[in-house]
Design an enzyme around this catalytic site. Structure first.
Site, mmCIF file in Angstrom:
data_model
loop_
_atom_site.group_PDB
_atom_site.id
_atom_site.type_symbol
_atom_site.label_atom_id
_atom_site.label_comp_id
_atom_site.label_asym_id
_atom_site.label_seq_id
_atom_site.Cartn_x
_atom_site.Cartn_y
_atom_site.Cartn_z
ATOM 1 N N CYS A 111 -2.958 -0.004 7.283
ATOM 2 C CA CYS A 111 -2.169 1.221 7.224
ATOM 3 C C CYS A 111 -2.371 2.086 8.471
ATOM 4 O O CYS A 111 -1.424 2.694 8.974
ATOM 5 C CB CYS A 111 -2.482 1.979 5.951
ATOM 6 S SG CYS A 111 -1.926 1.059 4.487
ATOM 7 N N GLU A 140 0.962 3.849 1.856
ATOM 8 C CA GLU A 140 1.430 4.260 3.174
ATOM 9 C C GLU A 140 2.596 3.398 3.660
ATOM 10 O O GLU A 140 3.546 3.912 4.258
ATOM 11 C CB GLU A 140 0.290 4.166 4.206
ATOM 12 C CG GLU A 140 -0.883 5.063 3.907
ATOM 13 C CD GLU A 140 -2.011 4.389 3.141
ATOM 14 O OE1 GLU A 140 -3.178 4.697 3.423
ATOM 15 O OE2 GLU A 140 -1.732 3.560 2.249
ATOM 16 N N CYS A 196 -6.693 2.343 5.429
ATOM 17 C CA CYS A 196 -7.350 1.089 5.799
ATOM 18 C C CYS A 196 -6.847 0.648 7.178
ATOM 19 O O CYS A 196 -5.990 1.298 7.790
ATOM 20 C CB CYS A 196 -7.040 0.016 4.750
ATOM 21 S SG CYS A 196 -5.307 -0.531 4.768
ATOM 22 N N HIS A 205 0.861 -1.177 0.000
ATOM 23 C CA HIS A 205 0.000 0.000 0.000
ATOM 24 C C HIS A 205 0.900 1.230 0.000
ATOM 25 O O HIS A 205 2.050 1.183 0.455
ATOM 26 C CB HIS A 205 -0.880 0.023 1.247
ATOM 27 C CG HIS A 205 -2.016 -0.945 1.200
ATOM 28 N ND1 HIS A 205 -3.194 -0.713 1.864
ATOM 29 C CD2 HIS A 205 -2.161 -2.144 0.599
ATOM 30 C CE1 HIS A 205 -4.024 -1.724 1.653
ATOM 31 N NE2 HIS A 205 -3.409 -2.610 0.901
#
Length: 151
Positions: free
Chosen positions: A87, A56, A84, A54
């Site tokens: 993260c 992040e 999410c 992801h």
């Protein structure tokens, strides 16, 4: 301060567009320390065939390397989409004090949409959340991506 938020969210949007250009869900992120970007990332989950990639997580990895520590206590993270659960957990673990995000994520958001992991009082760290920075631009990029998938 608001101008700084817009400036850095535009940098996160540049990252998101890079993901968009390779067919990834267009989520971008930058981490700022003393006014300088020290971590950046875009979603690469499909490209790398790994759920951990992801935006992040990539940006946090880079920022930790720059700082030389797992604690990012003096940093701000800018994300085009509400984080999410994974993260949000990484943000908490890194002790990042401020999250600035663009669009809300009503199906997976954990900074207020579904849950607010970042401000759970039972954790030993809570995060200031600033939402809706460049919200329309962030949301429109996501909408454009998903509308292209349906064609």
């Amino acid at each position: 301060m608001e101008n700084n938020h817009i400036y850095f969210m535009q940098k996160a949007l540049t990252e998101a567009r890079q993901g968009f250009s390779i067919g990834e869900v267009p989520i971008g992120c930058v981490i700022v320390y003393n006014g300088e970007i020290i971590g950046r990332g875009y979603n690469e989950r499909a490209t790398r065939k790994n759920v951990l990639f992801h935006a992040e997580i990539t940006a946090i990895n880079q920022a930790c390397e720059f700082i030389g520590d797992w604690r990012l206590e003096n940093c701000h993270i800018y994300i085009t989409l509400e984080p999410c659960a994974m993260c949000a957990g990484a943000i908490l673990q890194a002790r990042i004090p401020t999250v600035i995000f663009g669009a809300f994520s009503p199906k997976a958001g954990c900074a207020g949409s579904i849950l607010n992991i970042l401000n759970e009082p039972q954790f030993n760290h809570q995060v200031e959340i600033i939402s809706g920075v460049c919200e329309d631009e962030c949301a429109n990029l996501m909408s454009e991506f998903f509308s292209r998938l349906r064609i």
